[in-house]
Design an enzyme around this catalytic site. Sequence first.
Site, PDB file in Angstrom:
ATOM      1  N   ASP A 314       0.814  -1.200   0.000  1.00 26.22           N
ATOM      2  CA  ASP A 314       0.000   0.000   0.000  1.00 26.22           C
ATOM      3  C   ASP A 314       0.856   1.262   0.000  1.00 26.22           C
ATOM      4  O   ASP A 314       1.853   1.352   0.712  1.00 26.22           O
ATOM      5  CB  ASP A 314      -0.911   0.005   1.238  1.00 26.22           C
ATOM      6  CG  ASP A 314      -1.824   1.206   1.261  1.00 26.22           C
ATOM      7  OD1 ASP A 314      -2.775   1.232   0.464  1.00 26.22           O
ATOM      8  OD2 ASP A 314      -1.572   2.126   2.063  1.00 26.22           O
ATOM      9  N   GLU A 356       0.381  -1.184  -5.063  1.00 21.73           N
ATOM     10  CA  GLU A 356      -0.761  -0.281  -5.016  1.00 21.73           C
ATOM     11  C   GLU A 356      -0.243   1.086  -5.434  1.00 21.73           C
ATOM     12  O   GLU A 356       0.140   1.905  -4.604  1.00 21.73           O
ATOM     13  CB  GLU A 356      -1.376  -0.238  -3.603  1.00 21.73           C
ATOM     14  CG  GLU A 356      -2.715   0.497  -3.543  1.00 21.73           C
ATOM     15  CD  GLU A 356      -2.584   1.977  -3.217  1.00 21.73           C
ATOM     16  OE1 GLU A 356      -3.486   2.756  -3.587  1.00 21.73           O
ATOM     17  OE2 GLU A 356      -1.586   2.358  -2.592  1.00 21.73           O
TER      18      GLU A 356
END
Length: 672
Positions: A314, A356
């Site tokens: 992330d 991501e």
Amino acid sequence: PALWRSGQPPCRTHADVCPAIGKNARVSAAVPPPLAATSAASPPPTSLPAGVSPDREVMFRARVARWWPDLVNGLRMAYGDERAGALGADLVELAGAAFAARSDRLHVRDLERMLRPDWLQDPSMVGYAAYTERFAGDLRGVADHLPYLDELGVRYLHLMPLLRPREGDSDGGYAVADYRSVRADLGSMDDLEHLAARLHDAGMSLVLDLVLNHVAREHEWAVKARAGDPTYREYFHVFPDRDMPDAYEATLPEVFPDFAPGNFTWDEDLQGWVWTTFNEFQWDVNWSNPAVLREYASIILDLANRGVDVLRLDAIAFLWKRLGTDCQGEPEVHALTQVLRAVTRIACPAVAFKAEAIVAPTKLLPYLGTGAYSGKVSDLAYHNSLMVHVWSMLASQDVRLAAHALGSLPPKPTTATWLTYLRCHDDIGWAIMDEDAGAVGLSGHAHRSFLWHWYAGDHFGSPARGLVFQYNRETDDGRTSGTAASLIGLQSAGSAAEVESAAAALRLANAMVLGWGGIPVIWSGDELGQPNDPRWALEPGHGDDNRWAHRPRLDWERAEHRHDRTTTAGRVFGDLVELVRARGSLVHLHGSVETQIAPVDDPGVLVTVREHPVGRFVGVYNVTPQWRMWPGWRVNELGVADAVDRITGDALPWGGDGNVWLPPFAVLWLTT
């Protein structure tokens, strides 16, 4: 080792206040040269914990020899030649301990995936993403509902952030307070291991989020930093005054301008400005300190030994900070990913990385590996552009912008895989490039404005019932929240004809995502046509974030009707299952193959082509609610005149004029 704890950023690459040359001194912000493609020094001698069998010791040493060059070269790029060898040796020791602790069944999984490195690219790989508590209550509940996922054809389960976050607002779980424990209401780490084992037995893989850019203010590292521990203060970017923050802010964008403006927050305990890209309670960690890298390598290996198969990295784009840039996608980001991947390949090669990185299309491919990093960084990346252009085509009933934009993307590495999706947990940011819009005679700004107005339902003729997210008055820019059913028009449909049209449009949209190749991921509830949650704002901490409208709890009563095609849930679920089954039978959709865009003969019809060694795949998509014509000469040119639709088994709908006539929202998957 002291090298890990030095906290001294490498002066040749990191544009920051460098303690090595004095307070407030500026370091060159020049981007370092690309990673040199030179042979690395021999790997260091390593010792494994007692009890490792001779055959496994041979295996481990072979992996070290294979991945040491990637490991040490990534370290050289990020931290310099002098420290790379010692840092690499320590990471190998860390990997050795994890390798020795890995269970027998996970060692078998490693071997199976080493023998089949394209396991993520198989057309049978279909994903599902959900919040654990909203799908099934807790981790044990998820395990109990695996038959439901199997029925849908799921082989890849992404559970949204479940590692322990801070109390209160946690940005949907992305403000992690402890990477080594699970949220108490979801279960324990033992429950996570149990679920992973159940998934593996069912032929599925477990995907979890690993937040790399920041931790919660309540994380142990931040707590120690606030308590005055200088070692942990160096885990973060802390500045005594506004001089450096203001210098950085000159080129930094704001992620959440409405409720988290700026990128720095004053902290009384630190007596300094701490870097907070996302929210004031999410502190960016300092990856120029190699101790941070070691911490995350240890976390990755621990999660891998719990049975996690894929880690969604992330906010990976934000890891490295460089003055004078937007601090996204700097070269060190890819070097650090290469290091983490090499450590993982040594200890647990069954584990893959997903980047991501929701960035401009022209900046996305480096996260899948280009140049010296080709095949050495992330295995998966989100195809955000495909998602945006699917919705754009449906709103405009015109494929020309999408055909130009998607057709202009450079090819990805054949070893990497797109992750495709119609919707995810996040809002839709209308990432229409001005250059792409201009190429087909549109204004980028005007088209973006049209899209967010259309999907908010305030444009004439729009059946959508989305919500505007993070509207920026200065730029007149808005983003969109909403479930697939709400955006497509199922929520607002009143008559049977309106329901039929919206359901057909949703089938078309899902088919474009499933027919692109890579791993298509279904967001929980979309398989049943669930509308926006009308009570989203009533839950504590959700009132200021309308993305919770498209994160409804799965309606299990609605799911009971999934086999009844006279219901909306049954129609949507049945269409999706049909597409998933057809997809699994088509080797043409293997993730290594590139999707190409055929010439546009009708502005309402998108045609895609995939050239696989076994034959050609042609996808035909009518994005309009009208009948459209596909020229017979083009059908013959592509060699599919005698093909049947691989979804339904039906022959081509030839008309008496020698052309193929496509019903509203028609989909054809054709092969030679």
